[in-house]
Scaffold this motif. Structure first.
Motif, mmCIF file in Angstrom:
data_model
loop_
_atom_site.group_PDB
_atom_site.id
_atom_site.type_symbol
_atom_site.label_atom_id
_atom_site.label_comp_id
_atom_site.label_asym_id
_atom_site.label_seq_id
_atom_site.Cartn_x
_atom_site.Cartn_y
_atom_site.Cartn_z
ATOM 1 N N GLN A 197 -11.970 4.822 -3.741
ATOM 2 C CA GLN A 197 -11.157 5.921 -4.230
ATOM 3 C C GLN A 197 -11.988 6.707 -5.240
ATOM 4 O OE1 GLN A 197 -7.925 4.852 -6.890
ATOM 5 N NE2 GLN A 197 -6.535 6.273 -5.872
ATOM 6 N N VAL A 198 -12.078 8.008 -5.063
ATOM 7 C CA VAL A 198 -12.792 8.838 -6.027
ATOM 8 C C VAL A 198 -11.768 9.433 -6.980
ATOM 9 C CG1 VAL A 198 -14.330 10.816 -6.340
ATOM 10 C CG2 VAL A 198 -14.556 9.370 -4.304
ATOM 11 N N ARG A 247 -10.210 4.568 3.264
ATOM 12 C CA ARG A 247 -9.749 3.199 3.477
ATOM 13 C C ARG A 247 -10.460 2.622 4.670
ATOM 14 N NH1 ARG A 247 -3.344 2.912 2.614
ATOM 15 N NH2 ARG A 247 -3.963 0.808 2.065
ATOM 16 N N GLN A 248 -10.647 1.298 4.623
ATOM 17 C CA GLN A 248 -11.241 0.633 5.770
ATOM 18 C C GLN A 248 -10.343 0.870 6.975
ATOM 19 O OE1 GLN A 248 -11.483 -3.354 4.344
ATOM 20 N NE2 GLN A 248 -12.991 -2.697 2.840
ATOM 21 N N VAL A 306 -13.988 0.910 -6.579
ATOM 22 C CA VAL A 306 -13.973 -0.040 -5.471
ATOM 23 C C VAL A 306 -12.592 -0.691 -5.427
ATOM 24 C CG1 VAL A 306 -15.037 -2.073 -4.454
ATOM 25 C CG2 VAL A 306 -16.428 -0.490 -5.804
ATOM 26 N N LEU A 307 -11.806 -0.350 -4.414
ATOM 27 C CA LEU A 307 -10.483 -0.967 -4.264
ATOM 28 C C LEU A 307 -10.585 -2.116 -3.264
ATOM 29 C CD1 LEU A 307 -8.176 2.178 -4.148
ATOM 30 C CD2 LEU A 307 -8.913 0.829 -6.106
ATOM 31 N N VAL A 349 -21.628 -5.752 3.509
ATOM 32 C CA VAL A 349 -20.264 -5.738 4.054
ATOM 33 C C VAL A 349 -19.355 -5.010 3.073
ATOM 34 C CG1 VAL A 349 -20.556 -7.949 5.262
ATOM 35 C CG2 VAL A 349 -19.629 -7.936 2.940
ATOM 36 N N ASP A 350 -18.140 -4.675 3.536
ATOM 37 C CA ASP A 350 -17.156 -4.014 2.677
ATOM 38 C C ASP A 350 -16.730 -4.943 1.539
ATOM 39 O OD1 ASP A 350 -16.921 -1.590 3.958
ATOM 40 O OD2 ASP A 350 -15.511 -2.393 5.441
ATOM 41 N N SER A 351 -16.533 -4.365 0.366
ATOM 42 C CA SER A 351 -16.100 -5.165 -0.780
ATOM 43 C C SER A 351 -14.734 -5.805 -0.560
ATOM 44 C CB SER A 351 -16.064 -4.308 -2.037
ATOM 45 O OG SER A 351 -17.367 -3.921 -2.377
#
Ligand SMILES: Cc1cc2nc3c(=O)[nH]c(=O)nc-3n(C[C@H](O)[C@H](O)[C@H](O)COP(=O)(O)OP(=O)(O)OC[C@H]3O[C@@H](n4cnc5c(N)ncnc54)[C@H](O)[C@@H]3O)c2cc1C
Lengths: 270, 320
Positions: A173-174, B194-195, A167-168, B246-248
């Motif tokens: 990213q895997v 990426r978001q 989690v970035l 929601v997105d982290s």
């Protein structure tokens, strides 16, 4: 498959600041007396990651060992690792381990991992909720000479590799690493499973294995690279002005008007 | 060992704004420390390396490599370690990003350096570096002494006011090779998503954040609507991120973003220290919570005790 999960016993991070105390001489933060410590939340999640991997293997083919270095262990708390499904719990207890010196803790963990015959995978929480350093797992990987992947919300063993979803701050990213490896886990992975009553009763009867610093041949070597000079609680308080209206909706409207009037927010032209 | 070395992180070939805060921290101790300032810029297709010269650095080392275009810690760490071994800096300053914090910890082990993360203030006296930093989720502050160099510090976002760029820089750009051997690397990138929308919480002037009290992903739509009406950015506490509502990337707090807007509006957020440490330096904190005893009211400037389902529509109306 052998997985070692590192666990740290900490003061409950949800304790309100007003209930915390500083032990100035030992430069320690103390929780209220009579309230038990907890296993660092991210470490519990690392244990959960290990148990999910274990489920993919046949009985007896994957071993999960929980490892902790510290002092003043609350066995009821630490034994939750057994109840959740860890095969073994190894405790290294010594007052010297009650320290800010991360390097000393990491040398202790590395020696214990070697004593345990190494591991295919070392899983750790991304950081501990007491000192918020996020250092030990990374330094451990360096000391063991292992690749390290951080901030995993999913950990999967694929043959000789481990694949993780990291989690970035702007997405996912895997990444993959050769085994053996160190992986740190983040909260998006999910909570540690809640064990059924039977497992909890059985866990209460089991005994952790203990190791001593002497056995491991690890000593603190002062002066540490970092020393703590002072520790104090921060009480950041503001005087809250409550906005009240005839109804809650009215209070909401008044709040917006107050913020607009103060120049803090501006309605945008559509 | 001498001088200061700054690690300048890039994103899409552009140096992150944290860089000028790192420079500001460096300038605080540059004189007593001596030995000058150097900067390492690592990335792929770097566009603005010459901007880094405006920090007053004598050298800006630029390593352009496709493998450095992502937060791939092993690739960055190997590249940066080689430079540190060559230059032997006394003080190394990294940005408080996920990559920066990770490189800092591993580098500390490699160089046997003293490391302080999340530094609020620092002072150099009698050859020792003393810093303060929050610990215990922001509930306490620790004063640390880094006994012997090399020292590594990671300044807290917003703790050091961005330094002014010099108008006539004198230093030089030095191109470097990454010297990474693919077969020798123990980690590999598989993919990255990426978001699509780049929200910049860290630089936002007004933020409205939702917490577990919102109960699900849908109410965040209402927060977005309100945000649009007042030019704000939407954030969140950790539970909505952990639950996938929601997105982290929207998380504010100790393990999320550190923000300091003019106005921070927290809806359905209880006010845990780990959340508040990420927003406590906001000029105005507004809390909307149905529990009058929620800790957030002790840290808020303005508060409404009530159910957001009632309060927010009224708030939204006033913005029309
Ligand atoms: C090491 C560590 C790192 C952490 N990092 C972070 C971090 O970076 N960011 C972060 O946010 N947290 C972080 N946490 C978690 C943190 O401790 C809290 O658990 C979290 O912030 C709680 O989120 P919350 O306030 O949304 O949820 P809760 O604490 O559950 O609060 C929900 C609130 O909503 C209110 N509410 C419910 N329904 C309504 C309604 N209808 N209308 C109005 N109000 C309502 C309730 O009264 C309550 O106060 C971290 C924890 C640890 C241990």
């Amino acid at each position: 498959m052998k997985i070692i999960v590192t666990l740290k016993q900490v003061v409950d991070p949800l304790t309100p600041v007003s209930a915390l105390k500083v032990d100035g001489a030992r430069r320690k933060i103390l929780g209220p007396p009579d309230t038990p410590p907890v296993i660092n939340g991210y470490d519990e999640q690392a244990l959960e990651a290990a148990l999910r991997i274990k489920e993919e293997w046949r009985d007896g083919e994957c071993q999960v060992i929980a490892l902790s270095a510290g002092t003043g262990f609350d066995l009821d708390v630490m034994k939750r690792a057994f109840a959740a499904g860890a095969d073994e719990l190894v405790l290294i207890e010594d007052t010297a381990l009650d320290t800010w010196d991360v390097s000393f803790i990491v040398r202790t963990l590395a020696a214990a991992i070697k004593q345990l015959g190494g591991a295919d995978l070392v899983l750790c929480g991304r950081q501990a909720s007491d000192w918020d350093n996020a250092q030990a797992p990374l330094m451990l990987a360096e000391l063991l000479g292992l690749p390290c992947l951080t901030l995993a919300r999913r950990v999967e063993v694929k043959g000789q590799h481990v694949q993780v979803e990291r989690v970035l701050s702007d997405g996912i990213q895997v990444m993959e690493a050769n085994l053996p490896a160190v992986v740190t886990v983040t909260s998006e992975l999910g909570e540690l499973r809640y064990p059924p009553m039977r497992a909890r009763l059985q866990a209460a009867k089991r005994r952790p294995r203990t190791m001593t610093l002497k056995e491991l041949g690890v000593t603190a070597t002062p002066p540490a690279a970092v020393e703590m000079l002072d520790l104090s609680l921060l009480q950041i308080e503001r005087d809250c002005q409550f906005v009240k209206g005839a109804s809650e909706a009215e209070a909401g409207r008044m709040l917006a008007e107050l913020l607009i009037g103060g120049g803090f927010i501006k309605p945008q032209q559509a | 060992m001498s001088g200061i070395l700054i690690f300048a992180e890039t994103d899409d070939g552009t140096i992150l704004p944290n860089f000028w805060e790192q420079v500001s921290a460096a300038r605080q101790v540059a004189d007593p420390l001596g030995g000058g300032l150097r900067v390492a810029v690592q990335g792929s297709q770097i566009k603005d390396a010459s901007d880094a010269l405006k920090s007053g650095a004598e050298q800006v080392y630029v390593t352009n490599d496709a493998r450095l275009g992502e937060p791939w810690s092993e690739a960055h760490l190997e590249t940066f370690t080689a430079l540190c071994r060559e230059l032997q800096p006394e003080l190394i300053i990294l940005p408080r990003t996920l990559l920066g914090m990770e490189i800092a910890a591993r580098l500390a082990q490699r160089l046997d350096a003293g490391l302080a993360q999340d530094v609020m203030t620092m002072q150099l006296a009698e050859g020792k570096l003393t810093v303060t930093r929050p610990v215990f989720g922001g509930a306490a502050s620790a004063t640390l002494r880094l006994t012997r160099p090399p020292w590594i510090i990671v300044p807290r976002t917003g703790a050091f006011a961005p330094a002014e760029p010099l108008s006539t820089p004198k230093g030089e750009l030095v191109a470097r090779q990454a010297n990474l051997v693919d077969d020798a690397l123990k980690t590999r990138r598989i993919s990255r998503t990426r978001q699509t929308s780049k929200i910049n919480l860290e630089r936002a002037r007004v933020i409205i954040s939702g917490g577990r009290g919102l109960g699900g992903p849908e109410p965040f739509q209402l927060l977005h609507e309100i945000a649009e009406r007042m030019g704000a950015v939407v954030g969140a506490s950790r539970p909505p991120c952990d639950s996938g509502w929601v997105d982290s990337g929207m998380q504010v707090g100790l393990t999320g973003k550190t923000v300091s807007p003019e106005v921070y509006i927290a809806v359905g957020i209880s006010g845990a220290t780990q959340h508040m440490t990420g927003c406590s330096s906001s000029r105005v904190i507004v809390a909307i919570n149905q529990d009058p005893d929620a800790p957030i009211f002790r840290m808020a400037t303005y508060g409404v005790v009530g159910d957001w389902k009632q309060v927010l529509p009224g708030f939204c109306e006033a913005l029309a």
